[in-house]
Design an enzyme around this catalytic site. Structure first.
Site, short mmCIF file in Angstrom:
data_model
loop_
_atom_site.label_atom_id
_atom_site.label_comp_id
_atom_site.label_asym_id
_atom_site.label_seq_id
_atom_site.Cartn_x
_atom_site.Cartn_y
_atom_site.Cartn_z
N LEU A 9 18.32 -16.73 -5.00
CA LEU A 9 17.46 -17.05 -4.61
C LEU A 9 17.39 -17.32 -3.30
O LEU A 9 18.13 -18.52 -2.50
CB LEU A 9 18.13 -18.73 -5.04
N GLY A 13 13.43 -15.21 -3.25
CA GLY A 13 13.67 -15.28 -4.45
C GLY A 13 13.44 -16.87 -4.39
O GLY A 13 13.04 -17.99 -5.16
N SER A 113 5.64 -7.72 -1.48
CA SER A 113 5.35 -7.63 0.28
C SER A 113 4.62 -9.09 0.71
O SER A 113 4.12 -9.48 -0.75
CB SER A 113 5.01 -6.50 0.51
N LYS A 167 6.03 0.73 -2.51
CA LYS A 167 6.90 -0.12 -1.44
C LYS A 167 6.89 0.31 0.31
O LYS A 167 6.76 -0.31 0.87
CB LYS A 167 7.72 -1.38 -2.30
N GLU A 174 3.97 0.36 7.43
CA GLU A 174 3.95 -1.67 8.54
C GLU A 174 5.23 -1.22 9.79
O GLU A 174 4.56 -1.43 11.01
CB GLU A 174 6.11 -2.04 7.07
O1 LIG Z 1 6.80 -6.29 3.00
C1 LIG Z 1 6.59 -6.92 3.04
O2 LIG Z 1 7.22 -8.14 3.18
C2 LIG Z 1 8.01 -7.13 4.31
O3 LIG Z 1 8.05 -5.38 4.54
C3 LIG Z 1 9.41 -6.77 3.83
O4 LIG Z 1 9.70 -5.97 2.67
C4 LIG Z 1 10.82 -7.15 4.99
O5 LIG Z 1 10.51 -7.79 6.08
C5 LIG Z 1 11.25 -5.34 5.24
O6 LIG Z 1 11.95 -4.57 3.88
C6 LIG Z 1 11.99 -5.83 6.83
O7 LIG Z 1 12.45 -3.94 6.29
P1 LIG Z 1 13.39 -3.10 8.04
O8 LIG Z 1 14.12 -4.18 8.06
O9 LIG Z 1 13.55 -1.92 7.92
O10 LIG Z 1 11.92 -3.72 8.98
#
Ligand SMILES: O=C(O)[C@H](O)[C@@H](O)[C@H](O)[C@H](O)COP(=O)(O)O
Length: 296
Positions: A9, A13, A113, A167, A174
């Site tokens: 959580l 979570g 995400s 993902k 990203e």
């Molecule tokens: O899609 C999302 O919501 C993000 O990608 C999320 O999963 C997280 O913020 C990343 O895992 C950060 O990743 P880094 O620490 O590698 O930048």
């Protein structure tokens, strides 16, 4: 309405529990932090759920997730279903899925995400596993994802592992998108031609080719701190960018943008690296070019 066990959580979570409850689902949450947990142990969580159970794991990727899945294998029963919604490496999924399969327990891996905004906006979900398990968990997925067409925020990506693979690649993208915005920001600031950089970036939010949620978030950050000078230029990474590049190498797929974005993060953490000291030293050796000496 479904009943769900939720383990972990933290930032993700905790908000997911809220969103699921707001949609009318019964959620029994477990966390090592007893102040936010609904039950005191995994065994209590299992006892509190009607069978066949669905248990969603939302703990840090790697050892914590592997151990939690193994522990669940000890306390769950045949016909139950475990969902790993963390950012696990996709290669862990087969190990976890195979372990649970020996006990007749189903397994789905879900890339989630949306970050801390997901509670309000919903989370995009990419799922790996058997179609029957995906169908069974669909009421949970439908509550977590944004309203609207399912296909726009949900995909059944393939067998076990495919959700986390999707993902991982999402996160590689990203990295590249963030790096592109970041370099554009620095270039806008560099030459004193544009006198109001935040205004230009804000003015890209509607109508431009580069309008996007990341751009909107950059606008928000610049509203708080117009030159971002409250921050150190230090950027961590959690693994998915590295795994993406390993996939690029294994599949001989050129990924220059994603690799540059990952290496930019590494560079951000070592402002006085021995590699750049070596370049300075070599340039000085062959050309007598000036170097900057460390202050005494
Ligand atoms: O899609 C999302 O919501 C993000 O990608 C999320 O999963 C997280 O913020 C990343 O895992 C950060 O990743 P880094 O620490 O590698 O930048």
């Amino acid at each position: 309405m479904a009943s769900l066990g939720l383990i972990g959580l933290g930032k993700m979570g905790f908000n997911m529990r809220e969103r699921l409850r707001a949609a009318g689902h019964e959620v029994v949450g477990y966390d090592r932090n007893a102040e936010i947990a609904d039950v005191g142990s995994l065994a209590d969580l299992v006892a509190a759920l009607p069978g066949p159970r669905i248990v969603w794991v939302m703990v840090p990727a790697g050892e914590a997730t592997r151990q939690t899945v193994a522990d669940l294998g000890e306390v769950l029963a045949e016909g139950d279903l475990v969902i790993d919604g963390g950012n696990s490496r996709y290669t862990d999924d087969k190990i976890n899925g195979d372990l649970l399969a020996t006990k007749g327990i189903g397994y789905l891996d879900v890339g989630v995400s949306g970050g801390v905004w997901g509670k309000e906006n919903g989370y995009a979900l990419m799922v790996g596993g058997a179609a029957a398990d995906v169908e069974r968990a669909m009421p949970i997925f439908d509550a977590l994802r944004p309203e609207g067409e399912r296909e726009e925020s949900f995909s059944h990506a393939g067998d076990v592992g495919a959700g986390h693979y999707a993902k991982m690649i999402h996160n590689g993208i990203e990295y590249g998108l963030m790096q592109a915005f970041a370099e554009g920001f620095e270039l806008l600031e560099a030459a004193n031609v544009v006198t109001d950089v935040p205004a230009v970036i804000k003015g890209w939010q509607r109508g431009t080719v580069v309008r996007s949620w990341l751009l909107d978030l950059l606008v928000l950050a610049l509203e708080e701190d117009p030159e971002l000078d409250d921050l150190e230029g230090w950027v961590e990474d959690s693994g998915e960018g590295r795994w993406t590049l390993e996939e690029a190498i294994d599949n001989a797929v050129p990924a220059p943008v994603l690799s540059a974005a990952l290496f930019a993060r590494f560079a951000s953490r070592r402002p006085n690296s021995s590699s750049m000291r070596a370049v300075a030293a070599l340039r000085n050796q062959f050309g007598g070019h000036a170097v900057k000496k460390v202050a005494e």
